[in-house]
Design a protein around this motif. Structure first.
Motif, PDB file in Angstrom:
ATOM      1  N   ASP A 167      18.264  27.717  12.379  1.00 39.12           N
ATOM      2  CA  ASP A 167      18.789  28.801  13.213  1.00 39.12           C
ATOM      3  C   ASP A 167      19.614  28.254  14.381  1.00 39.12           C
ATOM      4  OD1 ASP A 167      17.548  30.586  11.561  1.00 39.12           O
ATOM      5  OD2 ASP A 167      15.851  30.965  12.886  1.00 39.12           O
ATOM      6  N   GLY A 168      19.254  27.040  14.847  1.00 40.14           N
ATOM      7  CA  GLY A 168      19.974  26.435  15.963  1.00 40.14           C
ATOM      8  C   GLY A 168      21.429  26.129  15.656  1.00 40.14           C
ATOM      9  N   GLN A 169      21.772  26.045  14.345  1.00 34.77           N
ATOM     10  CA  GLN A 169      23.170  25.804  13.962  1.00 34.77           C
ATOM     11  C   GLN A 169      24.083  26.932  14.405  1.00 34.77           C
ATOM     12  OE1 GLN A 169      23.384  23.706   9.768  1.00 34.77           O
ATOM     13  NE2 GLN A 169      21.892  25.342   9.700  1.00 34.77           N
ATOM     14  N   TYR A 170      23.500  28.128  14.566  1.00 38.57           N
ATOM     15  CA  TYR A 170      24.305  29.313  14.872  1.00 38.57           C
ATOM     16  C   TYR A 170      24.078  29.784  16.305  1.00 38.57           C
ATOM     17  CZ  TYR A 170      23.829  28.998   9.844  1.00 38.57           C
ATOM     18  OH  TYR A 170      23.788  28.519   8.563  1.00 38.57           O
ATOM     19  N   LYS A 171      23.492  28.897  17.128  1.00 34.25           N
ATOM     20  CA  LYS A 171      23.176  29.273  18.501  1.00 34.25           C
ATOM     21  C   LYS A 171      24.425  29.690  19.266  1.00 34.25           C
ATOM     22  CE  LYS A 171      20.314  29.596  22.009  1.00 34.25           C
ATOM     23  NZ  LYS A 171      19.248  30.611  22.028  1.00 34.25           N
ATOM     24  N   ASP A 172      25.498  28.920  19.127  1.00 33.60           N
ATOM     25  CA  ASP A 172      26.734  29.247  19.855  1.00 33.60           C
ATOM     26  C   ASP A 172      27.270  30.607  19.437  1.00 33.60           C
ATOM     27  OD1 ASP A 172      26.619  26.885  21.202  1.00 33.60           O
ATOM     28  OD2 ASP A 172      27.993  25.821  19.878  1.00 33.60           O
ATOM     29  N   LYS A 173      27.223  30.880  18.144  1.00 32.80           N
ATOM     30  CA  LYS A 173      27.744  32.159  17.654  1.00 32.80           C
ATOM     31  C   LYS A 173      26.825  33.311  18.052  1.00 32.80           C
ATOM     32  CE  LYS A 173      30.608  30.442  13.882  1.00 32.80           C
ATOM     33  NZ  LYS A 173      30.618  29.046  14.320  1.00 32.80           N
ATOM     34  N   GLU A 174      25.521  33.069  18.095  1.00 28.12           N
ATOM     35  CA  GLU A 174      24.598  34.117  18.554  1.00 28.12           C
ATOM     36  C   GLU A 174      24.835  34.420  20.028  1.00 28.12           C
ATOM     37  OE1 GLU A 174      20.536  33.487  17.670  1.00 28.12           O
ATOM     38  OE2 GLU A 174      20.791  33.726  15.516  1.00 28.12           O
ATOM     39  N   GLU A 230       7.120  13.059  17.551  1.00 23.95           N
ATOM     40  CA  GLU A 230       8.005  14.193  17.779  1.00 23.95           C
ATOM     41  C   GLU A 230       7.879  15.140  16.595  1.00 23.95           C
ATOM     42  OE1 GLU A 230      12.004  13.053  19.915  1.00 23.95           O
ATOM     43  OE2 GLU A 230      11.693  11.720  18.205  1.00 23.95           O
ATOM     44  N   TYR A 231       8.183  16.407  16.839  1.00 25.06           N
ATOM     45  CA  TYR A 231       8.183  17.359  15.726  1.00 25.06           C
ATOM     46  C   TYR A 231       9.109  18.518  16.055  1.00 25.06           C
ATOM     47  CZ  TYR A 231       5.280  20.582  18.439  1.00 25.06           C
ATOM     48  OH  TYR A 231       4.815  21.444  19.399  1.00 25.06           O
ATOM     49  N   SER A 232       9.509  19.222  15.026  1.00 19.39           N
ATOM     50  CA  SER A 232      10.285  20.453  15.173  1.00 19.39           C
ATOM     51  C   SER A 232       9.994  21.317  13.961  1.00 19.39           C
ATOM     52  CB  SER A 232      11.786  20.160  15.279  1.00 19.39           C
ATOM     53  OG  SER A 232      12.246  19.491  14.113  1.00 19.39           O
ATOM     54  N   PHE A 233      10.451  22.564  14.019  1.00 17.92           N
ATOM     55  CA  PHE A 233      10.262  23.475  12.891  1.00 17.92           C
ATOM     56  C   PHE A 233      11.593  23.643  12.170  1.00 17.92           C
ATOM     57  CE2 PHE A 233       6.762  24.559  15.694  1.00 17.92           C
ATOM     58  CZ  PHE A 233       5.698  24.643  14.809  1.00 17.92           C
ATOM     59  N   LEU A 234      11.536  23.541  10.854  1.00 10.81           N
ATOM     60  CA  LEU A 234      12.752  23.568  10.060  1.00 10.81           C
ATOM     61  C   LEU A 234      13.532  24.857  10.265  1.00 10.81           C
ATOM     62  CD1 LEU A 234      14.577  22.245   7.980  1.00 10.81           C
ATOM     63  CD2 LEU A 234      13.111  23.163   6.169  1.00 10.81           C
ATOM     64  N   LYS A 250      11.903  27.465   4.390  1.00  8.73           N
ATOM     65  CA  LYS A 250      12.184  26.961   5.733  1.00  8.73           C
ATOM     66  C   LYS A 250      11.103  27.338   6.740  1.00  8.73           C
ATOM     67  CE  LYS A 250      15.050  30.777   7.520  1.00  8.73           C
ATOM     68  NZ  LYS A 250      16.327  31.128   8.198  1.00  8.73           N
ATOM     69  N   HIS A 251      10.272  28.308   6.403  1.00  6.65           N
ATOM     70  CA  HIS A 251       9.222  28.740   7.322  1.00  6.65           C
ATOM     71  C   HIS A 251       7.956  27.914   7.117  1.00  6.65           C
ATOM     72  CE1 HIS A 251      11.644  32.129   8.575  1.00  6.65           C
ATOM     73  NE2 HIS A 251      11.811  32.483   7.317  1.00  6.65           N
ATOM     74  N   GLN A 252       7.184  27.760   8.204  1.00  5.88           N
ATOM     75  CA  GLN A 252       5.953  26.962   8.177  1.00  5.88           C
ATOM     76  C   GLN A 252       6.214  25.558   7.629  1.00  5.88           C
ATOM     77  OE1 GLN A 252       5.284  30.509   6.886  1.00  5.88           O
ATOM     78  NE2 GLN A 252       5.224  30.651   9.122  1.00  5.88           N
ATOM     79  N   MET A 253       7.364  25.000   7.993  1.00 11.99           N
ATOM     80  CA  MET A 253       7.707  23.647   7.571  1.00 11.99           C
ATOM     81  C   MET A 253       7.953  22.807   8.819  1.00 11.99           C
ATOM     82  SD  MET A 253       7.986  21.834   4.826  1.00 11.99           S
ATOM     83  CE  MET A 253       8.139  23.163   3.597  1.00 11.99           C
ATOM     84  N   LEU A 254       7.048  21.867   9.061  1.00 14.10           N
ATOM     85  CA  LEU A 254       7.139  21.001  10.232  1.00 14.10           C
ATOM     86  C   LEU A 254       7.926  19.745   9.865  1.00 14.10           C
ATOM     87  CD1 LEU A 254       5.758  21.476  13.050  1.00 14.10           C
ATOM     88  CD2 LEU A 254       4.137  19.696  12.379  1.00 14.10           C
ATOM     89  N   VAL A 255       8.862  19.367  10.718  1.00 14.55           N
ATOM     90  CA  VAL A 255       9.677  18.171  10.496  1.00 14.55           C
ATOM     91  C   VAL A 255       9.258  17.116  11.520  1.00 14.55           C
ATOM     92  CG1 VAL A 255      12.011  17.217  10.440  1.00 14.55           C
ATOM     93  CG2 VAL A 255      11.597  19.557   9.637  1.00 14.55           C
ATOM     94  N   VAL A 256       8.810  15.962  11.037  1.00 12.58           N
ATOM     95  CA  VAL A 256       8.377  14.878  11.914  1.00 12.58           C
ATOM     96  C   VAL A 256       9.241  13.652  11.619  1.00 12.58           C
ATOM     97  CG1 VAL A 256       6.480  13.356  12.587  1.00 12.58           C
ATOM     98  CG2 VAL A 256       6.009  15.743  11.985  1.00 12.58           C
ATOM     99  N   PRO A 257      10.132  13.263  12.542  1.00 15.75           N
ATOM    100  CA  PRO A 257      11.000  12.098  12.297  1.00 15.75           C
ATOM    101  C   PRO A 257      10.210  10.795  12.366  1.00 15.75           C
ATOM    102  CG  PRO A 257      11.371  12.975  14.498  1.00 15.75           C
ATOM    103  CD  PRO A 257      10.420  13.924  13.834  1.00 15.75           C
ATOM    104  N   LEU A 258      10.458   9.937  11.409  1.00 12.28           N
ATOM    105  CA  LEU A 258       9.756   8.659  11.352  1.00 12.28           C
ATOM    106  C   LEU A 258      10.283   7.683  12.398  1.00 12.28           C
ATOM    107  CD1 LEU A 258       7.763   6.736   9.950  1.00 12.28           C
ATOM    108  CD2 LEU A 258       9.550   6.226   8.273  1.00 12.28           C
ATOM    109  N   PHE A 259      11.604   7.666  12.599  1.00 17.37           N
ATOM    110  CA  PHE A 259      12.224   6.732  13.543  1.00 17.37           C
ATOM    111  C   PHE A 259      12.802   7.457  14.755  1.00 17.37           C
ATOM    112  CE2 PHE A 259      12.697   4.872   9.269  1.00 17.37           C
ATOM    113  CZ  PHE A 259      11.946   3.713   9.451  1.00 17.37           C
ATOM    114  N   GLY A 260      12.358   8.669  14.996  1.00 17.35           N
ATOM    115  CA  GLY A 260      12.849   9.426  16.127  1.00 17.35           C
ATOM    116  C   GLY A 260      13.952  10.395  15.734  1.00 17.35           C
ATOM    117  N   THR A 261      14.078  11.470  16.506  1.00 16.25           N
ATOM    118  CA  THR A 261      15.087  12.486  16.240  1.00 16.25           C
ATOM    119  C   THR A 261      16.486  11.873  16.269  1.00 16.25           C
ATOM    120  OG1 THR A 261      13.705  14.166  17.271  1.00 16.25           O
ATOM    121  CG2 THR A 261      16.032  14.684  17.027  1.00 16.25           C
TER     122      THR A 261
END
Length: 805
Positions: free
Chosen positions: A670-677, A661-665, A456-467
């Protein structure tokens, strides 16, 4: 301890307690206010779709499109029906042809029925709410989007080009939905337009298919209708007009709009992850912290009143009765409470940005300084002042006049029991919060650091049709596929990029469930499992492990037509015993009539493609380029900005019509647990506040007990006791109270944290040392806190103590 010091401790402690209580009440009131601005809220219901499969029962917030067709005709109790179909895409505005282009990828675009403005309270700024979405290719935008795309120009009649496919005419501008709304949008597009945007095949599919559920469907009931009766009628409609599979698998349930914010976090697709349990938890914490603050105030008031014993005696001799003295002390307490209340209001405003950061809210001074809140907080202040002042007032006015004139306390054994009980309560609450903080922190660390079975680290996610784009319904022609291949090939020539692959989804995003027919199963078994489509090198790029068989390969020439890879959980679910036994088994993804037929070529080691809140599930993987929506780009950790710039440059050259657009995997996961954090951090802050308040209360009680034992300390010193002996003497009772508190608090804390951990499929064990650490840390804090008073008492000349007697 002089009056200034004790007053400072008293006011500060009470102010901190009130501020914590105010912050929590502001948060709770905001959570309880969601969606209540809708005038029809009592009659608005969402239709939830329940699906029973081999994996169990799932409840979704969305329904199939044909289910809601003609509902108002078939069920007279329904007044209006509104569908929401979310579809991210690009919006483009041109002031002049080919010039001054404003183009953005938007996730807040929804296709909706005209009646959306009748069902929900959406104020219009411009345009007619009765006709704005009555025809295809029409769009209503929020005032925020109007400024973003058209500036100060009147947007009515202007056009937005959506997703490089359809030109939409702006027919209305509405106010942006308030923060306390679960239904949020930036654009509302007339619903019929969706069939122009999607490919003809997919448009026909969603229009007529009764198993695919892409729409949130809301109904407005006629006044006086019973939701249960409407629900029964809708299920009869499903049974009569649905398919055989619907009759076997599906039911519908109504959920009130007013419940979706706090009572629907378990429903798949629900916009809110908030839960009423957290409201109860924080309301309980607010009560406990205010209780601790009041206990501190009472103990400190009692300690300070010792110095006024003679004053009380004199006043009684001069004719003051008990009632007058009580009123005097209560007024003094209320004045102190009022000062603390003002200080608490200031502290609340200062710390409000921290609350906003932890809760993702935008609360301001104007948000919480309302008439209702002022009355509520004023009531709390008044009750706090009365309760905090009542016991000290009774305590000081009950002394006999003869004893009071001599400055004697009399027999205080019963009163000591009350004070020690209050202190035990403080310690118990602090220990519970410490245990909770430790366990929650451990669980969050576990979620962040648990090996997931892929890189999951150093993995860039680039959506083809947008996020947020669908992995179904996208049109992948040969030209687009060739551009995708060219994009990947060009990037791999850059030294900082290790590999490029593509897939329908990435781990953590939630995979579409598809019908599968493994060898030995029948279509009527209704076996649905998550389905992931990947490029040939995806498993290798994400460092997943093949445990049996082989990976996909272009060498065979037919893997994109008939090869499947499943995970270990699928092997067990299908009853194939071992991964090796699964190799070569026949497999169909879809229906017998038109599904993709092939065989199992490999088994991949289980990897956590879902949130760790959920257990591992079976998974089927195939090579299916028409479903690809995202690139996975494995990059070197150094020169990150230059690498991203290189990727963007390549993107703009090969996909000039699309927004980059891009994001990091790892961040996405980690964002899945943002509310719990955030919940964890809030507990930490309030636990710290409780501990600090307990320390101040302990300090005051230590002073009180030290004063009472002055004579005993003096005698012991005359008999040869040293400072350390006196310290141990005064500390022993408090350490015993910590021990008793830990015995009381530990079972309660165990039950609370165990109940919270049950919400995770993967969770830490609750270790015994956590309870020992909480008790020990509380004892250390208690010892340090009372050491000051103990040393001070031990250093007093015994002659002074004995002379006073």
């Amino acid at each position: 301890m002089n009056d200034k010091t004790s007053s400072l401790i008293s006011i500060t402690g009470l102010a901190i307690g009130m501020a914590c209580c105010m912050l929590i009440l502001i948060y709770v009131k905001d959570e309880l206010s969601y969606n209540k601005f809708n005038t029809n809220i009592d009659n608005i219901y969402r239709i939830n779709w329940q699906s029973k499969t081999n994996a169990g029962v799932n409840v979704y917030s969305s329904t199939p499109i044909p289910f809601s067709k003609a509902l108002t005709l078939k069920i007279p109790g329904i007044e209006k029906v509104v569908k929401f179909y979310q579809r991210s895409g690009e919006m483009e505005a041109r002031k002049n042809t080919g010039a001054d282009v404003k183009r953005f990828q938007e996730q807040g675009a929804y296709f909706a029925d005209q009646d959306v403005f009748t069902v929900f309270s959406i104020p219009f700024i411009a345009g007619d709410g009765n006709t704005a979405l009555s025809a295809p290719d029409k769009i209503v935008i929020t005032d925020e989007m109007a400024g973003k795309y058209f500036g100060t120009t009147n947007p009515l009649g202007k056009f937005l080009f959506y997703d490089n496919k359809v030109l939409l005419q702006v027919t209305g501008v509405v106010k942006k939905m308030p923060d306390n709304s679960d239904i949020k949008f930036d654009f509302l597009i007339s619903f019929e337009t969706v069939y122009h945007v999607e490919s003809p095949f997919f448009a026909d599919f969603i229009k007529n298919d009764w198993t695919f559920n892409p729409c949130d469907t809301w109904i407005l009931l006629k006044p006086g209708q019973q939701p249960k009766n409407i629900e029964l009628a809708m299920n009869r409609h499903l049974q009569n007009d649905g398919t055989v599979r619907n009759r076997q698998m599906n039911t519908v349930m109504l959920q009130p709009l007013q419940d979706i914010h706090l009572y629907a976090s378990k429903i798949i697709g629900n916009p809110s992850s908030s839960d009423i349990t957290y409201i109860y938890v924080f309301a309980g914490i607010a009560f406990l912290i205010l209780l601790i603050a009041n206990v501190n105030f009472i103990n400190l008031s009692v300690a300070r009143s010792i110095n006024r014993i003679k004053e009380v005696g004199v006043r009684k001799v001069l004719g003051a009765d008990k009632k007058q003295l009580m009123v005097q002390f209560l007024c003094a307490t209320l004045l102190t409470s009022f000062i603390a209340f003002l200080l608490a209001a200031i502290l609340t405003q200062i710390t409000l940005p921290v609350l906003n950061q932890l809760t993702n809210k935008q609360l301001t001074l104007l948000t919480w300084v309302t008439v209702n809140n002022i009355l509520l907080f004023g009531f709390i202040f008044f009750i706090t002042g009365i309760l905090a002042g009542l016991y000290p007032a009774i305590f000081i006015t009950r002394f006999k006049t003869s004893l009071a004139l001599r400055g004697k306390l009399g027999d205080q054994s019963k009163r000591n029991i009350i004070q020690k009980t209050l202190l035990l309560t403080q310690f118990a609450v602090s220990i519970i919060l410490i245990i909770g903080t430790i366990v929650i922190f451990q669980q969050m660390q576990y979620l962040r650091n648990k090996p997931l079975g892929f890189q999951k680290h150093q993995m860039l996610v680039v959506p083809l049709f947008g996020t947020g784009a669908f992995s179904y319904g996208t049109k992948m022609d040969l030209a687009l596929r060739q551009r995708m291949i060219a994009f990947g090939n060009e990037l791999t020539n850059y030294s900082k990029i290790k590999a490029v692959s593509a897939s329908s989804e990435m781990p953590g995003q939630g995979f579409v469930r598809g019908l599968v027919i493994p060898q030995g199963y029948y279509e009527q078994d209704n076996t649905f499992v998550p389905w992931l489509s990947v490029d040939y090198n995806f498993i290798q790029t994400l460092n997943m492990k093949i445990v049996a068989g082989r990976n996909f390969s272009k060498v065979y020439g037919t893997d994109h037509l008939n090869a499947f890879i499943i995970n270990e959980s699928a092997v067990r679910s299908f009853g194939w015993k071992t991964p090796a036994n699964a190799i070569g088994k026949s497999f169909i993804r879809g229906k017998l009539s038109d599904g993709k037929s092939g065989h199992i070529v490999g088994v991949v080691k289980d990897f956590d493609f879902n949130s760790l809140n959920n257990p591992m599930e079976p998974l089927v993987i195939d090579v299916n380029p028409p479903r690809f929506t995202e690139f996975a780009i494995s990059i070197q950790p150094d020169h990150l900005n230059q690498t991203i710039a290189q990727i963007k440059q390549t993107w703009d050259k090969i996909f000039p019509e699309r927004v980059f657009e891009y994001s990091f995997l790892d961040k996405n996961i980690d964002g899945q647990y943002k509310d719990k954090e955030n919940f964890s951090r809030m507990i930490e802050y309030f636990a710290l506040a409780a501990i600090l308040l307990s320390c101040s209360g302990l300090f005051s009680l230590a002073f009180f007990l030290t004063v009472k034992r002055n004579r005993e300390i003096g005698i012991r010193k005359v008999l040869g006791a040293n400072v350390s002996t006196i310290m141990l003497l005064l500390s022993a009772d408090f350490i015993k109270m910590v021990f008793i508190s830990s015995i009381i608090a530990s079972p309660v804390a165990l039950w609370l944290v165990h109940s919270w951990l049950l919400g995770f499929a993967y969770r830490v064990d609750i270790e015994w040392w956590v309870f020992v650490a909480a008790a020990f840390s509380t004892a250390v804090i208690a010892f340090i806190t009372i050491s000051f008073q103990s040393v001070k008492a031990a250093l007093v000349n015994p002659v002074k103590s004995l002379r006073a007697e």
